[in-house]
Motif scaffolding. Structure first.
Motif, PDB file in Angstrom:
ATOM      1  N   VAL A  85       0.990  -1.197  -0.041  1.00  0.00           N
ATOM      2  CA  VAL A  85      -0.117   0.013   0.166  1.00  0.00           C
ATOM      3  C   VAL A  85       0.792   1.132  -0.040  1.00  0.00           C
ATOM      4  O   VAL A  85       1.677   1.281   0.962  1.00  0.00           O
ATOM      5  N   ILE A  86       0.812   2.074  -0.963  1.00  0.00           N
ATOM      6  CA  ILE A  86       1.505   3.371  -1.034  1.00  0.00           C
ATOM      7  C   ILE A  86       0.459   4.529  -1.158  1.00  0.00           C
ATOM      8  O   ILE A  86      -0.476   4.562  -1.741  1.00  0.00           O
ATOM      9  N   GLY A  87       0.811   5.556  -0.462  1.00  0.00           N
ATOM     10  CA  GLY A  87      -0.019   6.836  -0.253  1.00  0.00           C
ATOM     11  C   GLY A  87       0.132   7.679  -1.356  1.00  0.00           C
ATOM     12  O   GLY A  87       0.139   8.892  -1.314  1.00  0.00           O
ATOM     13  N   ASN A  88       0.409   6.935  -2.514  1.00  0.00           N
ATOM     14  CA  ASN A  88       0.503   7.908  -3.830  1.00  0.00           C
ATOM     15  C   ASN A  88       0.551   7.118  -5.054  1.00  0.00           C
ATOM     16  O   ASN A  88       1.142   5.843  -4.897  1.00  0.00           O
ATOM     17  N   GLY A  89      -0.151   7.619  -5.915  1.00  0.00           N
ATOM     18  CA  GLY A  89      -0.129   6.746  -7.327  1.00  0.00           C
ATOM     19  C   GLY A  89       0.693   7.732  -8.432  1.00  0.00           C
ATOM     20  O   GLY A  89       0.799   7.069  -9.473  1.00  0.00           O
ATOM     21  N   ASP A  90       0.870   9.073  -8.298  1.00  0.00           N
ATOM     22  CA  ASP A  90       1.709   9.769  -9.337  1.00  0.00           C
ATOM     23  C   ASP A  90       2.856   9.275  -9.599  1.00  0.00           C
ATOM     24  O   ASP A  90       3.374   9.703 -10.856  1.00  0.00           O
ATOM     25  N   PHE A  91       3.614   8.797  -8.609  1.00  0.00           N
ATOM     26  CA  PHE A  91       4.996   8.529  -8.928  1.00  0.00           C
ATOM     27  C   PHE A  91       5.351   7.567  -9.936  1.00  0.00           C
ATOM     28  O   PHE A  91       6.269   7.451 -10.627  1.00  0.00           O
TER      29      PHE A  91
ATOM     30  N   TYR B  87       5.349  11.371 -14.104  1.00  0.00           N
ATOM     31  CA  TYR B  87       6.242  11.334 -13.218  1.00  0.00           C
ATOM     32  C   TYR B  87       7.169  10.129 -13.199  1.00  0.00           C
ATOM     33  O   TYR B  87       8.103   9.910 -12.561  1.00  0.00           O
ATOM     34  N   LEU B  88       6.878   9.229 -13.963  1.00  0.00           N
ATOM     35  CA  LEU B  88       7.797   7.943 -14.065  1.00  0.00           C
ATOM     36  C   LEU B  88       9.203   8.127 -14.338  1.00  0.00           C
ATOM     37  O   LEU B  88      10.202   7.446 -13.713  1.00  0.00           O
TER      38      LEU B  88
END
Length: 441
Positions: free
Chosen positions: A358-364, A369-370
């Motif tokens: 579980v990561i509190g971010n999906g934009d990375f 942003y990849l």
């Protein structure tokens, strides 16, 4: 025996010993080699991760290269694969001239001069770009057999695996497919449960509440031993997602993370969290690349459970939280976690361990942003760990920092004057001084 004859005999004995020594050295070097790689990060040597992939094969691997005999292409390919053959002696390379049978080449789909087809048992993989990373990925797909099925939940405004929008994951998903993972959509309006052949489910930031059927399907999937990657965006944990959070024993804290220290790396938005140091975990072991996470949701454990929980993404102590409208009245002080890895004995007899991230971010991992820092490499590590490919987790992109020389305009001017003016004058002065000294001598 007179001295002259003895002297000649000693000369012949010495010459014979020199020849015998040279022959012995040649004999030993033909059978034993020792190679030392002094390049940065040992970039011309085979990585331990590649050796680990080769060790998975329990039989011969045949590689056929469809390279034209003209030019140096065949020699280049053979040289590149020599390291693999030393690590795995039953890896065989053969060449086929694509010009001998153009019809057969068309049937095989050969379009690139030098294209490789790797054969192992009844499986095969194609490769048209030969680098260690591409070769190792092809070998990993070859030993895996069938592609790993990665199902991306759709239907609730999630980030799309085939999307080209800035927030979508299309670029990263296409890279997954090059590593033997097949991204498929999972829409719970069309199915009532996660298909049995699924290796991993990705829930990437739904923007609308999940239907009761979707929530039940995902909680049942977890209860039955399924692997899950859950990307949480700030402020989007509604009642439909709470059962999943309760199953894992975590909660999403209010607001989003801000960190003013990100300005030290040239970022103006404090909502972008920059990490260069990571908590020790299986995912981040040996990982030193800098990663960027825009608009991060802080996470926290709520209770003890049968999961082994490892936080692996944590903000700096300077970070705080602010509400989504920018109000910092209800601040939480850092360091705050925003990435957890969960593992436990699998309830399913088909596999030994169940894993969740579980990561509190999906934009990375988004298209926008990849390419920043180590975002792509961290995403690959997360997926490899979730799919049980632990040997590939620490496989870094082995580039070199010394291929580009960055100089300012002033430094460039100084170098130009030095090489074009100062050095020639200095050589003339030194030469004149030496000539003057010789004339006086």
């Amino acid at each position: 025996m007179n001295r002259h004859v003895l002297h000649r005999l000693n000369g012949w004995v010495f010459a014979l010993l020199v020849l015998l020594g040279a022959a012995a050295i040649g004999f030993l070097t033909a059978r034993h080699d020792h190679i030392v790689d002094w390049t940065y990060n040992s970039r011309v040597s085979m990585s331990p991760e590649t050796r680990a992939v080769l060790a998975k094969f329990d039989g011969p691997v045949d590689i056929v290269s469809y390279a034209s005999p003209q030019g140096d292409l065949r020699q280049t390919i053979a040289t590149a694969l020599l390291r693999y053959q030393k690590a795995k002696p039953d890896l065989h390379l053969s060449f086929v001239d694509p010009q001998q049978d153009p019809a057969a080449m068309r049937n095989l789909g050969i379009t690139v001069d030098g294209e490789l087809i790797l054969h192992y048992r009844d499986r095969q993989q194609r490769l048209d770009t030969l680098t260690e990373r591409s070769m190792t990925d092809a070998l990993e797909r070859l030993v895996r057999g069938n592609d790993r099925i990665v199902a991306f939940v759709t239907g609730h405004g999630e980030r799309r695996a085939d999307g080209v929008a800035n927030a979508d994951l299309g670029t990263f998903a296409s890279q997954l497919e090059q590593s033997g993972m097949r991204a498929v959509p999972l829409n719970f309006s069309q199915v009532t449960s996660v298909p049995g052949q699924t290796d991993l489910v990705v829930l990437a930031g739904p923007q609308t509440p999940l239907t009761p059927g979707a929530t039940k399907a995902l909680t049942d999937y977890l209860a039955n031993g399924g692997n899950l990657l859950w990307l949480v965006d700030p402020g989007n944990l509604d009642a439909s997602l709470q059962p999943i959070a309760d199953t894992l024993g975590i909660r999403v804290l209010p607001g989003e993370l801000i960190d003013g220290s990100s300005s030290a790396v040239g970022l103006k938005d404090p909502r972008t969290i920059v990490l260069g140091d990571y908590l020790p975990s299986m995912i981040t072991r040996g990982f030193t690349l800098t990663t960027l996470f825009p608009e991060v949701a802080p996470l926290a454990e709520t209770r003890q459970s049968d999961w082994k929980i490892e936080p692996f993404l944590r903000s700096s102590p300077q970070a705080t939280t602010q509400s989504l409208d920018g109000n910092a009245a209800a601040q939480l002080k850092g360091p705050l976690d925003f990435g957890f890895a969960f593992s436990r004995l699998s309830p399913s007899p088909a596999k030994s361990e169940q894993r969740v991230v579980v990561i509190g971010n999906g934009d990375f991992l988004s298209n926008s942003y990849l390419g920043n820092g180590g975002n792509r490499a961290l995403g690959e590590r997360v997926f490899n760990w979730l799919l049980g490919d632990d040997q590939l987790i620490s496989m870094p992109p082995r580039g070199a920092p010394d291929r580009v020389l960055n100089v300012s305009q002033g430094e460039l001017s100084a170098l130009t004057i030095g090489f074009m003016l100062v050095m020639p004058i200095a050589l003339l002065v030194i030469g004149g001084w030496i000539a003057w000294r010789r004339r006086r001598a």
